[in-house]
Write an enzyme that holds these catalytic residues in place. Structure first.
Site, PDB file in Angstrom:
ATOM      1  N   PHE A 141       0.863  -1.186   0.000  1.00 20.28           N
ATOM      2  CA  PHE A 141       0.000   0.000   0.000  1.00 20.28           C
ATOM      3  C   PHE A 141       0.893   1.228   0.000  1.00 20.28           C
ATOM      4  O   PHE A 141       1.604   1.487   0.961  1.00 20.28           O
ATOM      5  CB  PHE A 141      -0.953   0.055   1.197  1.00 20.28           C
ATOM      6  CG  PHE A 141      -1.918   1.202   1.063  1.00 20.28           C
ATOM      7  CD1 PHE A 141      -3.126   1.042   0.399  1.00 20.28           C
ATOM      8  CD2 PHE A 141      -1.586   2.474   1.520  1.00 20.28           C
ATOM      9  CE1 PHE A 141      -3.994   2.118   0.221  1.00 20.28           C
ATOM     10  CE2 PHE A 141      -2.448   3.547   1.341  1.00 20.28           C
ATOM     11  CZ  PHE A 141      -3.651   3.375   0.688  1.00 20.28           C
ATOM     12  N   ASP A 226       9.516   2.822   1.736  1.00 24.18           N
ATOM     13  CA  ASP A 226       8.331   3.603   2.084  1.00 24.18           C
ATOM     14  C   ASP A 226       8.126   3.482   3.594  1.00 24.18           C
ATOM     15  O   ASP A 226       7.561   2.501   4.079  1.00 24.18           O
ATOM     16  CB  ASP A 226       7.107   3.087   1.311  1.00 24.18           C
ATOM     17  CG  ASP A 226       5.850   3.893   1.645  1.00 24.18           C
ATOM     18  OD1 ASP A 226       5.861   4.625   2.666  1.00 24.18           O
ATOM     19  OD2 ASP A 226       4.858   3.780   0.899  1.00 24.18           O
ATOM     20  N   LYS A 255       2.895  11.218   6.895  1.00 23.24           N
ATOM     21  CA  LYS A 255       2.096  11.019   8.121  1.00 23.24           C
ATOM     22  C   LYS A 255       2.627  11.783   9.334  1.00 23.24           C
ATOM     23  O   LYS A 255       2.372  12.964   9.465  1.00 23.24           O
ATOM     24  CB  LYS A 255       1.957   9.525   8.407  1.00 23.24           C
ATOM     25  CG  LYS A 255       1.144   8.803   7.312  1.00 23.24           C
ATOM     26  CD  LYS A 255       0.678   7.453   7.767  1.00 23.24           C
ATOM     27  CE  LYS A 255       0.102   6.602   6.650  1.00 23.24           C
ATOM     28  NZ  LYS A 255      -1.237   6.967   6.257  1.00 23.24           N
TER      29      LYS A 255
END
Ligand SMILES: Cc1ncc(COP(=O)(O)O)c(C=O)c1O
Length: 400
Positions: A141, A226, A255
């Site tokens: 993801f 990531d 984030k």
């Protein structure tokens, strides 16, 4: 009269149904706790999918935001502002890299990484024009853009959004032989989550990440990590790659970098990689804006103290010990690192969604993924007692 039902109805009426939120309507928050519009309190065990690693409204971050709001909020990158260099320098130092490129959302950081890797491939590695490929993992993801969903293996994320961007090869996660076999002379990068978050906090087998690092070095391929969800303290280290002593060529961050206040993402890499970009080739109006930089610089400083990584490591032990105690008592698997756990509920008992609804009734907010899995990712400011409370509530809903 309770305000929640009408607020839930209104939200459903006026927005696209691209999410399936729990029916809770949050009005305020502090630290690890949320309060809804009817005054009920909840322990936040999702932390905005790790965007709230420092808790809600961390005083240092809120102060930085307030101070910056009173001075300067946006310039665009057409001009340089006085918060920019400090942020970039300090983040680069935290990452041990030469430079950074700030963007806003995680997906933009991933897109940036893909563009830079392709350009590096053509200009530095000498890949055949138009033939660059990137190796990615099943169950990945990395965000929601059309290019990123092109290499998703989740039907919900991908179906009906074609035509898809070519140039990606998908291999099983954790399988070094498959990854090695997928690399050819036109491979510019391997793009991986060091722990797959959305997939259910899946930790790869020990030795996998060092193996990927070795193969990438041998074959002159960039390793793009990531760390948007796994990074910035979540796993008990600044980066999840650190647990295996791995240093990728590029960190993709997002984030928590925005301190739970503003969207801030960034790519960090050395000059020989990020230096391929020239004016006009990439950018974002809001990327690296003064408000974002002011908050994110304080985020970097909080991380530089090591306090949050320590808390996550220590309290993570407690969380995982508690969760392991529920194996065979309603849980069939527990995975994760630090204050990050994916737990699989016995599907005979209930779905992950039902578990989250029952936890919500008890004042704990978590989120399900892929059927019977729930993710626990509390803010790193959570206390030992609050962790015990979470485990106790989980035990109670699973009790046969
Ligand atoms: C590993 C990873 N990469 C990228 C993203 C995309 O981030 P954003 O939602 O900010 O675009 C996410 C979001 O969950 C993520 O978990």
């Amino acid at each position: 009269m309770l305000r929640t039902p009408e607020a839930v109805r209104d939200a459903e009426r006026w927005t696209a149904h691209n999410y399936h939120p729990l029916p809770v309507v949050v009005a305020s928050a502090e630290g690890a706790w949320l309060t809804d519009v009817d005054g009920r309190r909840y322990l936040d065990c999702l932390a905005g999918y790790s965007a709230l690693n420092f808790g809600h409204r961390h005083p240092t971050l809120i102060d930085a935001a307030h101070a910056q709001l009173d001075k300067l909020t946006l310039t665009s990158r057409a001009f340089i502002h006085d918060q920019f260099a400090d942020f970039c320098r300090e983040l680069a130092a935290l990452c041990g890299k030469d430079m950074v490129l700030p963007m806003n959302t995680g997906a933009e950081a991933v897109e940036t990484g893909i563009k830079v890797a392709r350009k590096w491939g053509y200009q530095v590695k000498g890949v055949t024009p138009g033939q660059a490929n990137i190796v990615v993992a099943e169950g990945n993801f990395h965000g929601r853009t059309t290019t990123i969903v092109s290499f998703s293996t989740d039907a919900d994320a991908r179906a009906d959004f074609g035509p898809y961007t070519p140039g990606f090869t998908v291999v099983p996660y954790g399988d070094l032989a498959a990854l090695t076999a997928a690399i050819d002379e036109n491979t510019v990068a391997v793009l991986l989550e060091p722990i797959q978050g959305e997939q259910g906090v899946v930790v790869p087998p020990e030795g996998y990440l060092p193996g990927v690092r070795r193969v990438c070095t041998e074959r002159n391929v960039l390793f793009l990590a990531d760390e948007i969800q796994s990074g910035l303290g979540r796993t008990g280290a600044t980066f999840a790659c650190e647990h295996e002593g791995v240093i990728p060529d590029m960190y993709l961050l997002g984030k928590a970098l925005g301190g739970g206040i503003v969207p801030v993402s960034a790519v960090a890499a050395n000059r020989d990689v990020l230096g391929v970009l020239e004016p006009g080739q990439h950018g974002s109006t809001f990327g690296g804006n003064p408000l974002a930089c002011a908050v994110a610089t304080e985020v970097v400083r909080l991380l530089a103290t090591g306090e949050f990584q320590r808390r996550s490591a220590e309290l993570g032990e407690r969380l995982h010990a508690g969760l392991r105690g529920l194996l065979g008592r309603g849980l069939v698997a527990v995975r994760g690192r630090g204050l990050w756990a994916g737990v699989d509920i016995d599907p005979a008992l209930m779905t992950g969604r039902q578990a989250c609804e029952q936890l919500m009734e008890r004042g704990v907010l978590a989120k399900d993924t892929h059927g019977s899995t729930i993710r626990l990712a509390p803010p790193l400011v959570i206390t030992a007692e609050e962790i015990d409370l979470t485990v106790a509530h989980l035990a109670a809903i699973l009790a046969l």
